[in-house]
Design an enzyme around this catalytic site. Sequence first.
Site, PDB file in Angstrom:
ATOM      1  N   TYR A  48       0.831  -1.210   0.000  1.00 49.34           N
ATOM      2  CA  TYR A  48       0.000   0.000   0.000  1.00 49.34           C
ATOM      3  C   TYR A  48       0.865   1.259   0.000  1.00 49.34           C
ATOM      4  O   TYR A  48       0.695   2.140  -0.845  1.00 49.34           O
ATOM      5  CB  TYR A  48      -0.888  -0.036   1.242  1.00 49.34           C
ATOM      6  CG  TYR A  48      -1.878   1.106   1.364  1.00 49.34           C
ATOM      7  CD1 TYR A  48      -2.993   1.182   0.518  1.00 49.34           C
ATOM      8  CD2 TYR A  48      -1.727   2.086   2.345  1.00 49.34           C
ATOM      9  CE1 TYR A  48      -3.915   2.218   0.649  1.00 49.34           C
ATOM     10  CE2 TYR A  48      -2.645   3.117   2.475  1.00 49.34           C
ATOM     11  CZ  TYR A  48      -3.741   3.179   1.630  1.00 49.34           C
ATOM     12  OH  TYR A  48      -4.656   4.206   1.768  1.00 49.34           O
ATOM     13  N   GLU A  64       4.185   1.723  -0.651  1.00 49.60           N
ATOM     14  CA  GLU A  64       5.000   1.874  -1.860  1.00 49.60           C
ATOM     15  C   GLU A  64       4.110   1.989  -3.095  1.00 49.60           C
ATOM     16  O   GLU A  64       4.462   2.680  -4.063  1.00 49.60           O
ATOM     17  CB  GLU A  64       5.976   0.708  -2.021  1.00 49.60           C
ATOM     18  CG  GLU A  64       7.009   0.582  -0.902  1.00 49.60           C
ATOM     19  CD  GLU A  64       8.077   1.688  -0.901  1.00 49.60           C
ATOM     20  OE1 GLU A  64       7.895   2.722  -1.564  1.00 49.60           O
ATOM     21  OE2 GLU A  64       9.099   1.502  -0.206  1.00 49.60           O
ATOM     22  N   GLY A 123      -1.146   1.574  23.250  1.00 48.57           N
ATOM     23  CA  GLY A 123      -2.153   2.611  22.997  1.00 48.57           C
ATOM     24  C   GLY A 123      -1.580   4.019  22.986  1.00 48.57           C
ATOM     25  O   GLY A 123      -2.337   4.995  22.906  1.00 48.57           O
ATOM     26  N   GLN A 175       3.471   7.590  15.246  1.00 50.32           N
ATOM     27  CA  GLN A 175       2.890   8.932  15.316  1.00 50.32           C
ATOM     28  C   GLN A 175       2.500   9.404  13.926  1.00 50.32           C
ATOM     29  O   GLN A 175       3.114   9.006  12.939  1.00 50.32           O
ATOM     30  CB  GLN A 175       3.895   9.915  15.929  1.00 50.32           C
ATOM     31  CG  GLN A 175       5.251   9.864  15.265  1.00 50.32           C
ATOM     32  CD  GLN A 175       6.288  10.745  15.946  1.00 50.32           C
ATOM     33  OE1 GLN A 175       6.003  11.396  16.939  1.00 50.32           O
ATOM     34  NE2 GLN A 175       7.484  10.801  15.392  1.00 50.32           N
TER      35      GLN A 175
END
Length: 309
Positions: free
Chosen positions: A143, A145, A205, A272
């Site tokens: 996805y 690349e 989380g 992040q």
Amino acid sequence: MRNLVTGGAGFLGSHLIDNLMKQGEEVICLDNYFTGRKTNISQWIGDPNFEVIRHDVTEPIQLEIDRIWHLACPASPIHYQMNPIKTSKTSFLGTYNMLGLARRVGARLLLASTSEVYGDPEIHPQPESYKGSVNPIGIRSCYDEGKRMAESLCFDYLRIHETEIRVARIFNTYGPRMQPNDGRVISNFIIQALTGKQLTIYGDGSQTRSFCYVDDLIEGLVKLMNSEVNGPVNIGNPDTFTIQEVANLVKHKINPNLEFIRKPLPEDDPLQRKPVIEKAKKELNWLASTPLESGIEKTINYFKQTLIQ
Ligand code: NAD
Ligand code: UDP
């Protein structure tokens, strides 16, 4: 305007079609129904401005159109990893075929690219100038690349054939018509909470995401298509939350007695992600306006309705 929306029966594509149809434009929805659903577009069947074609973008197609909104590609990790070679083919051949079509008929093409082109970013937040940190052999690479290749093709068609391209880098978007089983975090948490299950938190989380409500996102895509900006342009909501905070919010909204269950963090899961949206603000006069809490409420209401049916 005659619009072709590839992936039109999917989550974002169907909202885009609603927007275009409400503006009185002509729309052709093209989809192979891998992750799309006919019910997402059934409201327009029979409208003289609307047409549906079952087609796979990895095969060429001839159509007379003015604009191509190229969204066809599975977007959720479980779906794009189900048949990763097909995902790569869809990204490369699909974009190649749509650019070929755009070139032949002189249409403008908007590519739905993704924040995944930044991979697991070392720079935070991510401006469009950041070149990314993608694992080229990992399970997300088909996805990540694939979309990087799709962007590359767009800019070569611009340089070589002067094809009009618009490249949107879409950050995590949520809202009604997400597939209940597509595995993305907001739909997962809401469905789990509505059915009394534990909320599955991957890792500790603490990883962050920025979530954009679908109506804001569609407005950004329309503004980009109508602008003179080739892009790439980040389209996303820069308000950032940890996954634990999202879980807490859904729990609070649906059932404060729910519990969490920890699961391993998937391979190459970015730690992040947050868009720099100065370009969209300045050049498109666009800004996401829906806060996560109210967007989540609308999404909860949608899933409540679908669970009742
Ligand atoms: P989705 O899975 O709901 O929609 C994708 C649509 O494309 C589906 O209708 C599917 O059947 C169709 N499709 C897939 N492969 C095809 C093929 N080979 N030929 C024809 N149709 C095909 O996903 P979505 O969330 O609506 O995403 C739409 C686009 O936006 C994708 O290109 C995705 O990469 C991009 N995007 C989405 C997000 C997000 O958060 N939703 C974030 C970044 C980028
Ligand atoms: N995630 C989670 N529980 C879930 C689904 C996802 O903790 O049930 C996490 C996932 O590991 C990732 C974040 O939520 O860190 C966003 O995942 P999603 O699949 O929605 O999108 P993406 O990883 O592509 O940003």
